[in-house]
Design a protein around this motif. Structure first.
Motif, PDB file in Angstrom:
ATOM      1  N   LEU A  65      61.762  68.024  32.932  1.00 35.91           N
ATOM      2  CA  LEU A  65      61.253  67.154  31.509  1.00 35.91           C
ATOM      3  C   LEU A  65      62.147  66.292  31.642  1.00 35.91           C
ATOM      4  O   LEU A  65      61.717  64.968  31.169  1.00 35.91           O
ATOM      5  N   LEU A  66      63.405  65.816  32.337  1.00 30.70           N
ATOM      6  CA  LEU A  66      63.870  64.538  32.049  1.00 30.70           C
ATOM      7  C   LEU A  66      63.345  63.533  33.149  1.00 30.70           C
ATOM      8  O   LEU A  66      63.271  62.187  32.825  1.00 30.70           O
ATOM      9  N   ALA A  67      62.581  64.082  34.069  1.00 30.71           N
ATOM     10  CA  ALA A  67      61.896  63.143  35.183  1.00 30.71           C
ATOM     11  C   ALA A  67      60.830  62.598  34.537  1.00 30.71           C
ATOM     12  O   ALA A  67      60.404  61.353  34.762  1.00 30.71           O
ATOM     13  N   HIS A  68      60.147  63.485  33.943  1.00 30.93           N
ATOM     14  CA  HIS A  68      58.502  63.042  33.374  1.00 30.93           C
ATOM     15  C   HIS A  68      58.557  62.795  32.000  1.00 30.93           C
ATOM     16  O   HIS A  68      57.357  62.717  31.502  1.00 30.93           O
ATOM     17  N   GLY A  69      59.414  63.019  31.150  1.00 34.88           N
ATOM     18  CA  GLY A  69      59.500  62.903  29.770  1.00 34.88           C
ATOM     19  C   GLY A  69      59.890  61.421  29.646  1.00 34.88           C
ATOM     20  O   GLY A  69      60.306  60.703  30.174  1.00 34.88           O
ATOM     21  N   PRO A  70      60.037  61.703  27.993  1.00 38.55           N
ATOM     22  CA  PRO A  70      60.654  60.042  27.630  1.00 38.55           C
ATOM     23  C   PRO A  70      61.982  59.965  27.365  1.00 38.55           C
ATOM     24  O   PRO A  70      62.237  58.855  26.708  1.00 38.55           O
ATOM     25  N   LEU A  71      62.927  60.884  27.529  1.00 38.78           N
ATOM     26  CA  LEU A  71      64.445  61.038  27.098  1.00 38.78           C
ATOM     27  C   LEU A  71      65.119  60.096  27.880  1.00 38.78           C
ATOM     28  O   LEU A  71      66.083  59.508  27.339  1.00 38.78           O
ATOM     29  N   LEU A  72      64.958  59.789  29.251  1.00 40.46           N
ATOM     30  CA  LEU A  72      65.834  59.015  30.120  1.00 40.46           C
ATOM     31  C   LEU A  72      65.220  57.431  30.096  1.00 40.46           C
ATOM     32  O   LEU A  72      63.888  57.422  30.459  1.00 40.46           O
ATOM     33  N   ARG A  73      65.898  56.517  30.028  1.00 37.59           N
ATOM     34  CA  ARG A  73      65.441  55.125  30.076  1.00 37.59           C
ATOM     35  C   ARG A  73      65.647  54.561  31.491  1.00 37.59           C
ATOM     36  O   ARG A  73      64.760  53.814  32.126  1.00 37.59           O
ATOM     37  N   SER A  74      66.446  55.140  32.161  1.00 38.48           N
ATOM     38  CA  SER A  74      66.985  54.493  33.532  1.00 38.48           C
ATOM     39  C   SER A  74      66.033  55.277  34.521  1.00 38.48           C
ATOM     40  O   SER A  74      65.671  56.508  34.609  1.00 38.48           O
ATOM     41  N   ALA A  75      65.329  54.107  35.274  1.00 40.99           N
ATOM     42  CA  ALA A  75      64.342  54.805  36.234  1.00 40.99           C
ATOM     43  C   ALA A  75      64.910  55.275  37.343  1.00 40.99           C
ATOM     44  O   ALA A  75      64.400  56.309  38.038  1.00 40.99           O
ATOM     45  N   ARG A  76      66.244  54.964  37.823  1.00 39.78           N
ATOM     46  CA  ARG A  76      67.050  55.420  38.817  1.00 39.78           C
ATOM     47  C   ARG A  76      67.352  56.999  38.719  1.00 39.78           C
ATOM     48  O   ARG A  76      67.229  57.873  39.287  1.00 39.78           O
ATOM     49  N   LEU A  77      67.908  57.236  37.196  1.00 39.80           N
ATOM     50  CA  LEU A  77      68.200  58.775  36.802  1.00 39.80           C
ATOM     51  C   LEU A  77      66.969  59.427  36.762  1.00 39.80           C
ATOM     52  O   LEU A  77      67.007  60.726  37.046  1.00 39.80           O
ATOM     53  N   ARG A  78      65.575  58.929  36.447  1.00 40.53           N
ATOM     54  CA  ARG A  78      64.510  59.652  36.402  1.00 40.53           C
ATOM     55  C   ARG A  78      64.113  60.056  37.902  1.00 40.53           C
ATOM     56  O   ARG A  78      63.666  61.206  38.193  1.00 40.53           O
ATOM     57  N   TRP A  79      64.266  59.160  38.740  1.00 41.56           N
ATOM     58  CA  TRP A  79      64.047  59.634  40.305  1.00 41.56           C
ATOM     59  C   TRP A  79      65.052  60.676  40.500  1.00 41.56           C
ATOM     60  O   TRP A  79      64.601  61.465  41.515  1.00 41.56           O
ATOM     61  N   ILE A  80      66.401  60.462  40.256  1.00 38.36           N
ATOM     62  CA  ILE A  80      67.073  61.486  40.604  1.00 38.36           C
ATOM     63  C   ILE A  80      66.670  62.881  40.181  1.00 38.36           C
ATOM     64  O   ILE A  80      66.788  63.836  40.843  1.00 38.36           O
ATOM     65  N   MET A  81      66.330  62.839  38.896  1.00 37.47           N
ATOM     66  CA  MET A  81      65.792  64.162  38.364  1.00 37.47           C
ATOM     67  C   MET A  81      64.583  64.618  38.818  1.00 37.47           C
ATOM     68  O   MET A  81      64.382  66.060  39.325  1.00 37.47           O
ATOM     69  N   ALA A  82      63.731  63.717  39.202  1.00 30.89           N
ATOM     70  CA  ALA A  82      62.609  64.154  40.050  1.00 30.89           C
ATOM     71  C   ALA A  82      62.884  64.643  41.454  1.00 30.89           C
ATOM     72  O   ALA A  82      62.180  65.743  41.950  1.00 30.89           O
ATOM     73  N   GLY A  83      63.700  64.001  42.064  1.00 27.32           N
ATOM     74  CA  GLY A  83      64.263  64.621  43.314  1.00 27.32           C
ATOM     75  C   GLY A  83      64.912  66.100  43.173  1.00 27.32           C
ATOM     76  O   GLY A  83      64.708  66.990  44.108  1.00 27.32           O
ATOM     77  N   ALA A  84      65.635  66.232  42.314  1.00 30.11           N
ATOM     78  CA  ALA A  84      66.362  67.635  41.828  1.00 30.11           C
ATOM     79  C   ALA A  84      65.229  68.596  41.735  1.00 30.11           C
ATOM     80  O   ALA A  84      65.351  69.691  42.020  1.00 30.11           O
ATOM     81  N   THR A  85      64.033  68.208  40.849  1.00 29.46           N
ATOM     82  CA  THR A  85      62.917  69.136  40.626  1.00 29.46           C
ATOM     83  C   THR A  85      62.441  69.544  41.935  1.00 29.46           C
ATOM     84  O   THR A  85      62.043  70.884  41.995  1.00 29.46           O
ATOM     85  N   ILE A  86      62.102  68.832  42.820  1.00 36.02           N
ATOM     86  CA  ILE A  86      61.553  69.281  44.057  1.00 36.02           C
ATOM     87  C   ILE A  86      62.528  70.174  44.758  1.00 36.02           C
ATOM     88  O   ILE A  86      62.234  71.104  45.711  1.00 36.02           O
ATOM     89  N   ASN A  87      63.724  69.711  44.738  1.00 32.59           N
ATOM     90  CA  ASN A  87      64.738  70.374  45.618  1.00 32.59           C
ATOM     91  C   ASN A  87      64.972  72.170  45.168  1.00 32.59           C
ATOM     92  O   ASN A  87      65.515  72.612  45.528  1.00 32.59           O
ATOM     93  N   PHE A  88      64.736  72.020  43.653  1.00 35.24           N
ATOM     94  CA  PHE A  88      64.734  73.232  43.110  1.00 35.24           C
ATOM     95  C   PHE A  88      63.649  74.116  43.519  1.00 35.24           C
ATOM     96  O   PHE A  88      63.635  75.467  43.551  1.00 35.24           O
ATOM     97  N   LYS A  89      62.160  73.489  43.270  1.00 33.51           N
ATOM     98  CA  LYS A  89      61.125  74.225  43.507  1.00 33.51           C
ATOM     99  C   LYS A  89      60.051  73.449  44.636  1.00 33.51           C
ATOM    100  O   LYS A  89      59.666  72.140  44.061  1.00 33.51           O
ATOM    101  N   VAL A  90      60.091  73.499  45.718  1.00 35.09           N
ATOM    102  CA  VAL A  90      59.575  72.770  46.703  1.00 35.09           C
ATOM    103  C   VAL A  90      57.994  72.558  46.461  1.00 35.09           C
ATOM    104  O   VAL A  90      57.354  71.377  46.775  1.00 35.09           O
ATOM    105  N   TYR A  91      57.396  73.418  45.848  1.00 37.25           N
ATOM    106  CA  TYR A  91      55.948  73.383  45.615  1.00 37.25           C
ATOM    107  C   TYR A  91      55.563  72.246  44.532  1.00 37.25           C
ATOM    108  O   TYR A  91      54.421  71.867  44.687  1.00 37.25           O
TER     109      TYR A  91
END
Length: 466
Positions: free
Chosen positions: A166-192
């Motif tokens: 939600l934080l990676a692909h939604g509108p709540l975070l403005r910082s691109a770097r934080l969104r990258w980290i959230m997207a990276g965490a998503t993949i590390n939780f669910k590899v698929y």
């Protein structure tokens, strides 16, 4: 870019959204009533009444003890176990005590439910930011819908992965770097979900793609070092072994609340449970050939739609491409019914007035969110202990329509959105010509008011990667 809210007249489309939200509410009331009267949750909630929340506590045991990758053969990357170390109470996991750990770990019980409440709050904030008029029905349908409730009932780590998604692909975070980290965490939780980030090269958002890849690798290396286990070879071996074990025995249980037809295909082709003795060889052979062909046709349509989006990426919103990439992963491999929440979340970014195809996808999401199933008849009476009651339970397993129709409804979502994507690119080319691409345009609106052009100033835009 700034997210700006829509102002549009209330019409019959909004009444339909509230109609489906009420259907979700009534389904939830039915489930609560069933729990109060029968003392266990009805199908398609988990088939063992005593196993409530055990995904959380079984996984937590291996976060406090060695052997997750070589003994338990987990598919989870190390991040899952590192996070659970902080969300559970270690002394309750000194031995493989099973359900005792659930009774002992009050702290883990609190953090699990607090995480669900956090997701409800973030869902509401997200949809309020996108469109206030549809925020209530869509937020309620997602937060109180069957996929999210199933994730809570299982205590599955999809709840934590959903937060990052939600934080990676939604509108709540403005910082691109934080969104990258959230997207990276998503993949590390669910590899698929690694395929979801390949939507960004289609949008020519190379910095976003590269930043997410680096964040994914960085999070994995850090948590691997903390965990001291979970090498790439171990994870690949466990994935390979898991796919090999997806036969009729496991497929019969995975069919209970499935997102894809993979468990049913495994059941049709399995050698342990001879389903052809029950329904005949001709239906078995027909569906054994038809269902894989249908899945491949849907996958091909998604690939074609994303390929066409490459020609005119500014005509297609980023969230839809991420959604298509997520859906192709979910219909290819069975991750459990709770994973539908990821696709429903992104589909609810779509405006009702975007066309017939988008409306079909939205209706499918609401239907999938209704808790409960359609029962045809009992097949197996059982007596067993429960967890949410104080004594033995007398209950029956039922044949229901859900396992056979729910994956079809889910596959309609990427199918409809693929057609909507192809149509959007075709309209843009028809208006501006083949050479009229706005090569340096930022993302087009994430939502468009009815009847207005995509460049209208009232539109809501996707956040920039700057």
């Amino acid at each position: 870019m700034m997210w700006r809210k829509l102002r549009r007249p209330v019409g019959s489309w909004l009444h339909w959204e509230y109609f489906f939200a009420v259907a979700v509410l009534l389904g939830g009331v039915y489930c609560v009533g069933h729990l109060l009267i029968e003392q266990y949750l009805p199908q398609p909630f988990f088939y063992e009444p005593f196993d409530v929340w055990m995904d959380w506590f079984n996984t937590a045991f291996w976060s406090h003890n060695p052997g997750a990758f070589d003994s338990w053969r987990t598919l989870y990357p190390p991040l899952t176990f590192v996070v659970l170390r902080f969300l559970t109470y270690g002394p309750c996991y000194v031995a493989n005590e099973g359900w005792y750990s659930r009774d002992c770990d009050w702290y883990g019980m609190v953090t699990m439910h607090a995480w669900y409440v956090l997701n409800v709050y973030l869902i509401g904030r997200t949809f309020l930011k996108i469109d206030r008029e549809t925020a209530l029905p869509r937020s309620f349908a997602l937060a109180a819908g069957m996929p999210m409730l199933d994730g809570l009932e299982r205590g599955n780590l999809i709840m934590v992965a959903f937060t990052a998604f939600l934080l990676a692909h939604g509108p709540l975070l403005r910082s691109a770097r934080l969104r990258w980290i959230m997207a990276g965490a998503t993949i590390n939780f669910k590899v698929y979900l690694i395929g979801s980030i390949f939507a960004y090269p289609i949008k020519r958002r190379w910095r976003w793609f590269e930043g997410t890849i680096l964040a994914t690798i960085g999070i994995y290396l850090i948590t691997w070092g903390i965990m001291g286990a979970g090498t790439p070879i171990e994870i690949v071996d466990n994935l390979t072994n898991w796919n090999a074990q997806l036969n009729s025995a496991s497929g019969l249980l995975d069919l209970w609340y499935a997102t894809s037809y993979q468990p049913l295909i495994g059941l049709l082709n399995g050698s342990i449970f001879q389903i052809n003795l029950e329904i005949g060889s001709l239906p078995t052979e027909f569906f054994g050939d038809f269902l894989p062909a249908w899945i491949r046709a849907t996958q091909l349509l998604i690939v074609v739609a994303t390929g066409i989006a490459w020609l005119r990426p500014e005509a297609v919103p980023t969230y839809r491409l991420v959604n298509l990439a997520t859906c192709i992963a979910l219909i290819t491999t069975e991750g459990g019914g709770y994973t539908q929440a990821l696709a429903i979340f992104l589909t609810f970014f779509e405006p009702w007035r975007s066309g017939v195809a988008v409306r079909v996808a939205l209706v499918c999401c609401y239907i999938l969110s209704i808790p409960g199933d359609i029962f045809l008849g009992p097949v197996l009476p059982r007596v067993n202990n429960g967890f949410l009651n104080s004594g033995p339970l007398f209950y029956s397993y039922y044949v229901t329509l859900g396992p056979f129709f729910r994956p079809a409804i889910f596959m309609l979502i990427p199918t409809a959105l693929s057609f909507a994507t192809i149509a959007a690119v075709w309209r843009d080319i028809r208006v501006r010509g083949i050479e009229g691409r706005r090569r340096y345009a930022r993302d087009l609106p994430i939502m468009v008011a009815g009847g207005r052009t995509p460049d209208d100033a009232t539109a809501v835009h996707a956040p920039s990667d700057r």
